[in-house]
Enzyme design. Structure first.
Site, PDB file in Angstrom:
ATOM      1  CB  SER A 138      -9.973  64.857  11.227  1.00  7.60           C
ATOM      2  OG  SER A 138      -9.343  65.537  10.169  1.00  7.60           O
ATOM      3  CE1 TYR A 148      -8.587  68.775  15.131  1.00  6.84           C
ATOM      4  CE2 TYR A 148      -7.610  67.958  13.098  1.00  6.84           C
ATOM      5  CZ  TYR A 148      -8.721  68.332  13.830  1.00  6.84           C
ATOM      6  OH  TYR A 148      -9.966  68.243  13.256  1.00  6.84           O
TER       7      TYR A 148
END
Ligand SMILES: NC(=O)c1ccc[n+]([C@@H]2O[C@H](COP(=O)([O-])OP(=O)(O)OC[C@H]3O[C@@H](n4cnc5c(N)ncnc54)[C@H](OP(=O)(O)O)[C@@H]3O)[C@@H](O)[C@H]2O)c1
Length: 258
Positions: A138, A148
């Site tokens: 990401s 994350y």
């Protein structure tokens, strides 16, 4: 014709990979936890594209289940030519207010599963002298965005290292770094995305086609969308302290649980 194994195949980006790969005539091995949903996806892909679809129901946060998927990748009788490590989720709480077990599960799925499956897939593909691995990471890995983002930064660096180690073997490794994409991801994480400007949203089908083009072109990092190519480029020029402050504030606004 070849076979692709896709994790997180029942929704969002993983499902878009399955549709596109089936459209191109590839057989599939599809992985996720919800067996009923896997069967539904399998039935639709078989009916629409006349490809073979094998179901592997597995929770990638559990080591024994993960090993079953790794064993499938190592199976010499049924070679897998493309591995898409895509399964993932996010949490909506800040690190200190959240559930530590959830944070550990996040690392297990986003990092340990990618590590173990890349190992099994790369060894088996290298022996055959052909294949490709796509690790879905990401743009969140480019900025400080909690566990994350840290996990995604690990995945991007890991994939770059893997690509280097595989150079000249006939096997490629690509880190796909999407920005915000319309999937079930944010709803599942209970994140409030209502204030996100429209121009920042990507569509999974387009993103997958662009990524497969990048894999064919031999790119190690694939950043889909002009807006994110610009943001990623400009981001490298911004002082890191400023980036940290801005991304921290934006993350707090999206959380709905704190
Ligand atoms: N959407 C975005 O804005 C965005 C942006 C950048 C990167 N990404 C990354 O893109 C990838 C795909 O996300 P998405 O947006 O497509 O999300 P999604 O629509 O929520 O799909 C997630 C998929 O992963 C599977 N999954 C989740 N936990 C799993 C586990 N423990 N074991 C096995 N499978 C599991 C889910 O199926 P089950 O629940 O049945 O297991 C589902 O098929 C993720 O790695 C995510 O971090 C997403």
């Amino acid at each position: 014709m070849s076979t692709a194994l896709v994790t997180g195949a029942t929704s969002g980006i993983g499902h878009a990979f399955c549709r596109e790969l089936a459209e191109r005539g590839n057989d599939l091995v599809i992985v996720a936890r919800d067996r009923a949903r896997l069967e539904n996806v399998s039935d639709k892909l078989r009916a629409r594209h006349s490809v073979g679809v094998e179901i592997l129901a597995a929770d990638l946060s559990e080591r024994a289940s993960l090993q079953r998927v790794a064993d499938r990748l190592a199976d010499r009788e049924r070679p897998v030519d493309l591995l898409v490590n895509n399964a993932g989720f996010a949490t909506s709480s800040s690190f200190l207010k959240g559930d530590l077990a959830q944070e550990e599960a996040l690392l297990d799925v986003l990092c340990r599963a990618v590590l173990v499956l890349s190992h099994a897939g790369a060894l088996s593909m290298k022996n055959r002298g052909r294949g490709a691995i796509i690790n879905v990471t990401s743009v969140a890995g480019f900025v400080p965005t909690g566990t994350y983002g840290a996990a995604k930064a690990w995945t991007t660096i890991f994939t770059e290292t893997l690509a280097h180690e595989l150079a000249g073997s006939g096997v490629s490794a690509t880190a796909l770094c999407p920005g915000f994409t319309h999937t079930e991801f944010h709803e599942r994480a209970n994140l409030d995305m209502s204030r996100l400007p429209q121009y920042l949203w990507l569509e999974a089908d387009r993103l997958v086609r662009d990524c497969l083009d990048d894999v064919r072109a031999g790119k190690v990092i694939s950043v889909p969308g002009v807006q994110y190519k610009v943001i990623a480029g400009v981001g490298q020029l911004i002082p890191h302290g400023l980036l940290r402050a801005v991304s921290g504030r934006a993350a707090s606004r999206r959380r709905t649980k704190d």
